[in-house]
Write a protein that holds these residues in place. Structure first.
Motif, PDB file in Angstrom:
ATOM      1  N   THR A   6       0.665  -1.361  -0.072  1.00 27.01           N
ATOM      2  CA  THR A   6       0.281  -0.392   0.201  1.00 27.01           C
ATOM      3  C   THR A   6       1.176   1.386  -0.322  1.00 27.01           C
ATOM      4  OG1 THR A   6       0.296   0.415   2.499  1.00 27.01           O
ATOM      5  CG2 THR A   6      -1.991  -1.500   1.700  1.00 27.01           C
ATOM      6  N   GLN A   7       0.478   2.681   0.091  1.00 24.01           N
ATOM      7  CA  GLN A   7       1.133   3.112  -0.202  1.00 24.01           C
ATOM      8  C   GLN A   7       2.137   4.068   1.096  1.00 24.01           C
ATOM      9  OE1 GLN A   7      -0.918   7.248  -1.444  1.00 24.01           O
ATOM     10  NE2 GLN A   7       0.535   8.072  -1.115  1.00 24.01           N
ATOM     11  N   ALA A   8       1.146   3.351   2.223  1.00 23.21           N
ATOM     12  CA  ALA A   8       1.951   3.571   3.639  1.00 23.21           C
ATOM     13  C   ALA A   8       2.762   2.421   3.662  1.00 23.21           C
ATOM     14  CB  ALA A   8       0.729   3.449   4.507  1.00 23.21           C
ATOM     15  N   GLN A   9       2.680   1.498   3.130  1.00 23.86           N
ATOM     16  CA  GLN A   9       3.339   0.590   3.225  1.00 23.86           C
ATOM     17  C   GLN A   9       4.910   0.357   2.671  1.00 23.86           C
ATOM     18  OE1 GLN A   9       1.380  -2.933   1.890  1.00 23.86           O
ATOM     19  NE2 GLN A   9       1.368  -3.357   4.115  1.00 23.86           N
ATOM     20  N   GLU A  12       6.552   3.421   4.996  1.00 21.71           N
ATOM     21  CA  GLU A  12       6.967   2.966   5.799  1.00 21.71           C
ATOM     22  C   GLU A  12       8.246   2.348   5.887  1.00 21.71           C
ATOM     23  OE1 GLU A  12       6.219  -0.029   9.477  1.00 21.71           O
ATOM     24  OE2 GLU A  12       4.764   0.664   8.136  1.00 21.71           O
ATOM     25  N   ALA A  13       8.686   2.203   4.822  1.00 23.19           N
ATOM     26  CA  ALA A  13       9.682   1.066   3.920  1.00 23.19           C
ATOM     27  C   ALA A  13      10.483   1.921   3.007  1.00 23.19           C
ATOM     28  CB  ALA A  13       9.730  -0.005   2.891  1.00 23.19           C
ATOM     29  N   ARG A  14      10.152   3.312   2.812  1.00 20.98           N
ATOM     30  CA  ARG A  14      11.369   4.537   3.058  1.00 20.98           C
ATOM     31  C   ARG A  14      11.980   4.444   3.295  1.00 20.98           C
ATOM     32  NH1 ARG A  14       7.218   5.593  -0.784  1.00 20.98           N
ATOM     33  NH2 ARG A  14       6.759   7.396  -0.076  1.00 20.98           N
ATOM     34  N   LEU A  15      11.191   5.180   5.129  1.00 18.80           N
ATOM     35  CA  LEU A  15      11.173   5.878   5.762  1.00 18.80           C
ATOM     36  C   LEU A  15      12.224   4.902   7.038  1.00 18.80           C
ATOM     37  CD1 LEU A  15      11.717   7.733   8.557  1.00 18.80           C
ATOM     38  CD2 LEU A  15       9.273   6.633   9.522  1.00 18.80           C
ATOM     39  N   ILE A  16      12.255   3.415   6.926  1.00 17.57           N
ATOM     40  CA  ILE A  16      13.109   2.404   7.742  1.00 17.57           C
ATOM     41  C   ILE A  16      14.370   2.696   6.995  1.00 17.57           C
ATOM     42  CG2 ILE A  16      13.898   0.095   8.205  1.00 17.57           C
ATOM     43  CD1 ILE A  16      10.248  -0.229   8.696  1.00 17.57           C
TER      44      ILE A  16
END
Length: 89
Positions: A6-9, A12-16
């Motif tokens: 999803t866009q949110a996932q 979150e992956a980019r942030l991690i």
């Protein structure tokens, strides 16, 4: 069968990934170069509006820019802590 993120996932992956990169940088590059990165981040912690009195600037509509400046501040702090940890070790 894999399902697309999803866009949110994805966000979150980019942030991690970015956090892992910031944590790894002190061990990957020379201290003088890491210092340049920290200085670059520190320069971007303050919004550049051309006004002499930073308190005189209205922040309405600048939420994203302020959030980005805050992320740069946290990155600089993490890199500083990593540099201190590297010199202590």
């Amino acid at each position: 069968m894999t399902h697309p993120l999803t866009q949110a996932q994805s966000a979150e992956a980019r942030l991690i990934a970015l956090e892992k990169l910031v944590d790894a940088l002190p061990g990957l590059i020379e201290a003088k170069d890491l210092r340049k990165v920290v200085l670059w981040l520190e320069d971007r912690q303050i919004l550049q509006d051309g006004q002499e009195d930073p308190g005189s600037v209205a922040t309405d509509g600048l939420e994203m820019e302020l959030a980005i400046a805050n992320v740069f501040r946290r990155m600089a702090e993490r890199l500083e802590a990593g540099m201190q940890g590297r010199s202590a070790g």
